[in-house]
Design a protein around this motif. Structure first.
Motif, PDB file in Angstrom:
ATOM      1  N   THR A 141       1.009  -1.196   0.212  1.00  0.00           N
ATOM      2  CA  THR A 141      -0.572  -0.607  -0.327  1.00  0.00           C
ATOM      3  C   THR A 141       1.105   1.476  -0.468  1.00  0.00           C
ATOM      4  N   ASN A 142       1.964   1.221   0.596  1.00  0.00           N
ATOM      5  CA  ASN A 142       2.992   2.620   0.463  1.00  0.00           C
ATOM      6  C   ASN A 142       4.022   2.636  -0.829  1.00  0.00           C
ATOM      7  N   LYS A 144       4.833   3.978  -4.326  1.00  0.00           N
ATOM      8  CA  LYS A 144       3.500   4.774  -5.052  1.00  0.00           C
ATOM      9  C   LYS A 144       4.575   3.682  -6.206  1.00  0.00           C
ATOM     10  N   LYS A 260      -3.287  -2.016  -5.178  1.00  0.00           N
ATOM     11  CA  LYS A 260      -5.026  -1.415  -5.104  1.00  0.00           C
ATOM     12  C   LYS A 260      -4.680  -0.213  -4.902  1.00  0.00           C
ATOM     13  N   ASP A 261      -3.989   0.250  -4.769  1.00  0.00           N
ATOM     14  CA  ASP A 261      -3.432   1.776  -5.118  1.00  0.00           C
ATOM     15  C   ASP A 261      -2.293   2.359  -5.873  1.00  0.00           C
ATOM     16  N   VAL A 263      -0.786   5.485  -7.530  1.00  0.00           N
ATOM     17  CA  VAL A 263      -0.243   6.689  -7.971  1.00  0.00           C
ATOM     18  C   VAL A 263      -0.870   7.038  -9.559  1.00  0.00           C
ATOM     19  N   CYS A 265      -2.081   5.211 -13.837  1.00  0.00           N
ATOM     20  CA  CYS A 265      -2.057   3.358 -14.387  1.00  0.00           C
ATOM     21  C   CYS A 265      -1.605   3.937 -15.903  1.00  0.00           C
ATOM     22  N   LYS A 294      -8.123   1.427 -11.816  1.00  0.00           N
ATOM     23  CA  LYS A 294      -8.704   1.865  -9.997  1.00  0.00           C
ATOM     24  C   LYS A 294      -9.420   3.079  -9.607  1.00  0.00           C
ATOM     25  N   GLN A 296     -11.238   6.420  -9.213  1.00  0.00           N
ATOM     26  CA  GLN A 296     -10.499   7.462  -9.283  1.00  0.00           C
ATOM     27  C   GLN A 296      -9.002   7.920  -8.924  1.00  0.00           C
ATOM     28  N   VAL A 297      -8.604   6.855  -9.649  1.00  0.00           N
ATOM     29  CA  VAL A 297      -6.957   6.815 -10.022  1.00  0.00           C
ATOM     30  C   VAL A 297      -6.402   7.052 -11.230  1.00  0.00           C
ATOM     31  N   ARG A 363       1.222  13.914  -7.711  1.00  0.00           N
ATOM     32  CA  ARG A 363      -0.113  13.822  -7.263  1.00  0.00           C
ATOM     33  C   ARG A 363       0.699  13.354  -6.199  1.00  0.00           C
ATOM     34  N   THR A 364       2.621  12.710  -6.096  1.00  0.00           N
ATOM     35  CA  THR A 364       2.962  12.836  -4.816  1.00  0.00           C
ATOM     36  C   THR A 364       3.676  13.598  -4.341  1.00  0.00           C
TER      37      THR A 364
END
Length: 647
Positions: A141-142, A144, A260-261, A263, A265, A294, A296-297, A363-364
C-alpha cells in the motif's frame, strides 16, 4: 538429515513423489552451497560476513527436510579462508541452486499451455494470500506505483518512466518481463539489475516463508506469481521512492493486479496478441487491459483504434477514472536530443511515459518541489526528463550489436588478415503490429548503416523483389567493394501465425527498399521448463529436437518468395542442417528448386550456436561482405543470441 553429503530419508521414502524428490535434491544442493559459502567468511570484509551469514541463516529454514548445524558452520568459518575467485564461484553455485528452485515453479511446458495450479483459491486470491504471508500488505500500500498494461510498448514505456524519475533524483524500482538472459533483469534498482547476493537474500527469504505456509489448498505460487511477490518484497525492502510495474499478460487477471492503490496507470498501444487467453477481438483484449484501472486513480493511454478506445473509456467512466490520451512525443520538445530506444514507434511510448511521470510527480507533491512554478504543459521538457529519455535502455528491443569477436580480429590484423562485418539487429517482435514497427526500424537502421538504399531516384520506384534477389546481394556506390546482405534469423511460438507475420515483415521492408537475401529458421535454446542464468552452459547442438515447426515456418516463407505453396513432400525431403553450407550465403535464387527439396532462399538449421559460428565464418572468409542479421519473432530467440554474442 544431511550428513557427510548424503541425503537420509525417512522410512516412508519408498512412495516419494518426483516433486518431493526434486525438493530434496534442491535442498541438498542449497545445503552444500551454504556450507561452501561459509568457508570463505574469514576473507570477506565485515559487510560481506554479515551478508553471507544472513544467507546461511536463511538457508537453515525453508525446506522441511533440511537440517544444518550452525555450530559446525561456525567452526568452518574460523578455520578456513578462500580466494576471491572461489567466493565468486560459490556465489554462482548458490545462484544456480536458486534457479533450480525457480524452475520447480514452472507449471507448463510451453507458452500457450494452461497453467495447472492446485488448491481451491483463484489466482488473485492466492496472490493476496502470498502477500499476507510475506507481511507485505502495508508495504504494498505504501509503495508509490506506476502500473502499465498494453499489447506492445509497455516495457519501453516503463523503462522510459524509470529513467526519467531516476534522473529527477528518486530511488527507482522497475519490474518487467520477460528476462532475456538472466532473471535478475526483471528487477532493476536505480537503473541496474539487482545484484546476485541481494537477489539471493530476498529470494530465499520469500521462498522459505512461502514454503513454510503451503497447504493442499494453497500450493507454492507458479513462476510469474512468485516473481511478482518477490518484486513487491525487493522494492519495499529497498525503500524505493517509485516502483514501476509492467503487467505480464492482460491486466484484470494478471498477478500484478493485486496493486490496489497505484499513483497512476497507463495503457500502451493495443493489438491482437495472446488471443488464446484474452480473446479474439480488440474489444475483449482492451477489456482485460482496462482491468488495472482503479477507482478515481488517473490513467493515461495512447491513441487507440475505436474498438479499443470505446472499451477503455467505458471502463474508466464506470470507475470515475480521469482517462487522458497522451499523444506521441513531439520531437520539438526534445531540444535536439535523440531517444535512446530506436524506432519511430518509441515516440508513442515516450509520450505516454512523459505523461505518466508528470502525473506521478504532481500527485506525490514533487513537481513543484523540483521544477518550482514550471508549467506541466511547457514546450521544452525539463532537463531531467531529457536525460532520462536519452539514456533509458532495454535489451532486445530495436537493439543493434556489432559482433565484437570479429572487431577484435580486424584490430589485431594478424598476418594482414581482416574480416567482413557482422551486425545483429535484435527485436523481439511477435505480433503483427510489433512486426510492422520492427520492419520499419530495421529498414531505417540498415540504410543508416549502409548510408544508401535500394531506392532509385531516377526512375522514382523501388526495385522489385525479382530485381533485388538475384544472388541476394547489393553493391553500393559509396562502398564499391562492399557486398551487403540482409538475413532473417527467425523463430516464434507455434501459437503465432507466420502467414500473418511474414507478409507484414516482408511488405513493410520492401516498401522501404529492404529485401532479405536469406532466411534461417532455428529452434530457440531456452526452455519453458527451466530458468537459466547468464552463466548457464549453452549446448552446441540438440539433434533430438523436433524441428517440425521450423519447417512449417520455412514453408510459409518460401510461399511468399515464390508466390506458390511448397509441397509437404519437398519439405520432408529436406533434412535440417547442423549449419548451412559454405556456398549458401552466395547462392543465386535461380538455383532454388523447391520441388526437388533444394532451397537457395532459406534453410532450417538445428543449432543456433552453430548458425552464429557459420555467420562468423562467412564474413571471415570474405572481407568485402557485410551481413546484417535481423533476429526477431521471439524474445527467447533474441535472448539466446545475446547470450551467445556475449561469450
Amino acid at each position: 538429515m544431511l550428513i557427510n553429503k548424503r541425503i537420509y530419508l525417512s522410512p516412508g521414502v519408498v512412495g516419494i513423489s518426483q516433486f518431493h524428490l526434486r525438493e530434496c535434491l534442491i535442498s541438498y544442493k542449497l545445503a552444500r552451497t551454504v556450507y561452501s559459502l561459509s568457508i570463505g567468511m574469514n576473507s570477506l570484509d565485515i559487510t560481506g560476513v554479515k551478508r553471507w551469514k544472513s544467507l546461511v541463516e536463511i538457508g537453515q529454514k525453508g525446506f522441511s527436510s533440511r537440517k544444518i548445524s550452525s555450530r559446525h558452520l561456525e567452526k568452518m568459518d574460523s578455520r578456513v579462508a578462500i580466494e576471491e575467485n572461489s567466493q565468486d564461484s560459490r556465489l554462482s553455485s548458490a545462484y544456480d541452486t536458486a534457479m533450480e528452485a525457480l524452475s520447480s515453479l514452472i507449471t507448463h511446458q510451453k507458452r500457450g499451455d494452461r497453467s495447472q495450479v492446485g488448491g481451491k483459491y483463484g489466482k488473485l486470491d492466492r496472490m493476496l494470500m502470498y502477500v499476507k504471508i510475506l507481511g507485505l500488505e502495508d508495504h504494498l500500500t505504501n509503495l508509490k506505483i506506476i502500473h502499465v498494461a498494453g499489447t506492445k510498448g509497455k516495457g519501453s514505456t516503463c523503462t522510459f518512466c524509470e529513467a526519467i524519475l531516476r534522473e529527477c533524483g528518486f530511488r527507482t524500482g522497475l519490474f518487467t518481463s520477460p528476462h532475456l538472459i538472466d532473471v535478475r533483469e526483471r528487477f532493476r534498482l536505480d537503473g541496474l539489475d539487482i545484484a546476485e547476493d541481494k537477489f539471493l537474500h530476498y529470494f530465499w527469504e520469500c521462498w522459505n516463508q512461502l514454503k513454510d505456509n503451503v497447504t493442499d489448498d494453497l500450493p507454492m505460487p507458479p513462476l510469474f506469481q512468485f516473481l511478482t511477490v518477490l518484486g513487491f518484497k525487493i522494492f519495499s525492502s529497498e525503500k524505493v521512492d517509485v516502483a514501476i510495474f509492467e503487467v505480464g499478460i492482460g491486466g484484470s487477471d494478471d498477478s500484478t493486479n493485486v496493486i490496489k492503490d497505484p499513483v497512476v496507470c497507463g495503457i500502451s498501444p493495443l493489438g491482437m496478441d495472446h488471443i488464446e487467453t484474452l480473446g479474439d477481438t480488440l474489444g475483449l483484449i482492451a477489456s482485460h487491459k482496462a482491468g488495472i484501472f482503479k477507482p478515481q486513480v488517473p490513467a493515461f493511454t495512447v491513441p487507440q483504434l475505436a474498438e479499443a478506445m470505446n472499451v477503455l473509456e467505458e471502463r474508466a467512466n464506470g470507475l470515475m477514472v480521469p482517462l487522458e490520451i497522451a499523444m506521441p512525443l513531439d520531437c520539438k520538445k526534445l531540444n535536439g536530443i535523440k531517444l535512446s530506444l530506436s524506432g519511430h514507434h518509441q515516440f508513442t511510448n515516450a509520450g505516454l511515459a512523459v505523461a505518466l511521470c508528470k502525473c506521478w510527480l504532481q500527485r506525490t507533491g514533487n513537481w513543484e518541489k523540483l521544477f518550482q512554478h514550471a508549467s506541466l504543459e511547457e514546450e521544452i521538457l525539463p532537463e531531467a526528463f531529457l536525460r532520462g529519455l536519452s539514456t533509458a535502455r532495454l535489451s532486445g528491443r530495436a537493439q543493434i550489436v556489432h559482433d565484437s569477436s570479429l572487431k577484435s580480429l580486424n584490430m589485431s590484423g594478424v598476418n594482414g588478415i581482416s574480416s567482413g562485418d557482422l551486425i545483429f539487429y535484435l527485436d523481439g517482435a511477435h505480433s503483427p503490429e510489433s512486426m510492422e514497427a520492427c520492419a520499419r526500424w530495421f529498414s531505417t537502421a540498415v540504410k543508416e548503416n549502409n548510408n544508401t538504399s535500394l531506392f532509385s531516384p531516377s526512375c522514382s520506384k523501388f526495385l522489385t523483389m525479382e530485381e533485388v534477389w538475384g544472388n541476394g546481394s547489393a553493391k553500393h556506390e559509396n562502398e564499391s567493394n562492399k557486398i551487403f546482405k540482409q538475413i532473417l534469423l527467425f523463430n516464434c511460438m507455434d501459437v503465432r501465425d507466420p502467414q500473418i507475420l511474414f507478409p507484414t515483415l516482408v511488405d513493410t521492408c520492401a516498401s522501404s527498399g529492404t529485401y532479405f537475401s536469406k532466411a534461417i529458421f532455428v529452434p530457440s535454446i531456452s526452455k519453458y521448463s527451466k530458468v537459466t542464468s547468464a552463466s548457464s552452459a549453452v549446448p552446441l547442438d540438440s539433434p533430438s529436437k523436433d524441428l517440425t515447426w521450423q519447417f512449417n515456418l520455412q514453408r510459409a516463407w518460401e510461399k511468399i518468395i515464390h508466390g506458390k505453396d511448397v509441397s509437404n513432400k519437398s519439405l520432408q525431403a529436406n533434412i535440417a542442417e547442423s549449419f548451412p553450407s559454405c556456398k549458401f550465403i552466395h547462392e543465386d535464387i535461380s538455383n532454388c528448386s523447391p520441388t526437388d527439396g533444394h532451397f537457395a532462399c532459406s534453410v532450417v538449421v538445428s543449432s543456433l550456436p552453430l548458425t552464429i559460428n557459420w555467420l562468423r565464418d562467412s564474413v571471415k572468409r570474405n572481407p568485402s561482405l557485410r551481413i546484417q542479421v535481423l533476429v526477431t519473432g521471439s524474445l527467447h530467440l533474441v535472448g539466446d543470441v545475446l547470450k551467445l554474442l556475449r561469450r
